[in-house]
Design an enzyme around this catalytic site. Sequence first.
Site, short mmCIF file in Angstrom:
data_model
loop_
_atom_site.label_atom_id
_atom_site.label_comp_id
_atom_site.label_asym_id
_atom_site.label_seq_id
_atom_site.Cartn_x
_atom_site.Cartn_y
_atom_site.Cartn_z
N GLY A 127 0.79 -1.22 0.00
CA GLY A 127 0.00 0.00 0.00
C GLY A 127 0.82 1.27 0.00
N GLN A 128 2.15 1.16 -0.22
CA GLN A 128 2.95 2.39 -0.27
C GLN A 128 2.60 3.17 -1.53
OE1 GLN A 128 7.23 1.90 -0.08
NE2 GLN A 128 7.57 4.11 0.23
N HIS A 172 8.13 7.07 5.20
CA HIS A 172 7.33 7.73 6.24
C HIS A 172 6.77 6.67 7.16
CE1 HIS A 172 4.88 6.90 2.68
NE2 HIS A 172 3.88 6.63 3.51
P1 5GP Z 1 1.44 5.26 2.07
O1 5GP Z 1 0.19 4.80 1.37
O2 5GP Z 1 2.53 5.60 1.07
O3 5GP Z 1 1.93 4.37 3.18
O4 5GP Z 1 1.04 6.60 2.81
C1 5GP Z 1 0.93 7.83 2.16
C2 5GP Z 1 0.04 8.68 3.03
O5 5GP Z 1 0.19 10.02 2.64
C3 5GP Z 1 -1.45 8.35 2.91
O6 5GP Z 1 -1.95 7.95 4.18
C4 5GP Z 1 -2.08 9.65 2.41
O7 5GP Z 1 -3.32 9.92 3.02
C5 5GP Z 1 -1.04 10.68 2.79
N1 5GP Z 1 -0.99 11.84 1.92
C6 5GP Z 1 -1.06 11.83 0.55
N2 5GP Z 1 -0.96 13.08 0.08
C7 5GP Z 1 -0.81 13.89 1.17
C8 5GP Z 1 -0.63 15.32 1.31
O8 5GP Z 1 -0.58 16.08 0.34
N3 5GP Z 1 -0.53 15.79 2.57
C9 5GP Z 1 -0.56 14.97 3.68
N4 5GP Z 1 -0.47 15.55 4.87
N5 5GP Z 1 -0.72 13.63 3.56
C10 5GP Z 1 -0.83 13.10 2.32
#
Ligand code: 5GP
Length: 116
Positions: free
Chosen positions: A95-96, A102
Amino acid sequence: MSEADCLFCKIVAGEIPAKIVHETDRTLAFRDVNPQAPTHVLVVPKEHYPDAAALAAADHGLADDVIKAAHAVAEQEGVAASGYRLVFNTGAEAGQTVFHVHGHVLGGRGLTWPPG
Ligand code: 5GP
Ligand code: ZN
């Protein structure tokens, strides 16, 4: 080190706004735009690494700093004692979606296991 088209590098640079909740010289923490729990904060190194493995492989203590910052966020948010989840989605199937490492700090409600 930053990448021109990286969303989180742009947040670190102040080019895209975010609700910042914690900052150190090497890390930044800000609220997830689409929160999945009452506390949902993303903790990033200010330097660009694509995922947790690349961060750890760099071997200069920055991975430790990110984890320490995540715990400081949990304490600040009042979920350190009750419990929180620290998640590093790594790769597409996990799900990345943003390839700047992060840690998700999730807390403030009961979290089920196994994850979805
Ligand atoms: P991943 O899916 O890569 O583990 O997590 C990415 C996270 O970044 C998601 O939970 C998504 O909601 C968050 N996210 C995506 N775009 C933005 C943004 O522009 N600002 C913030 N604060 N979070 C974001
Ligand atoms: Zn980046």
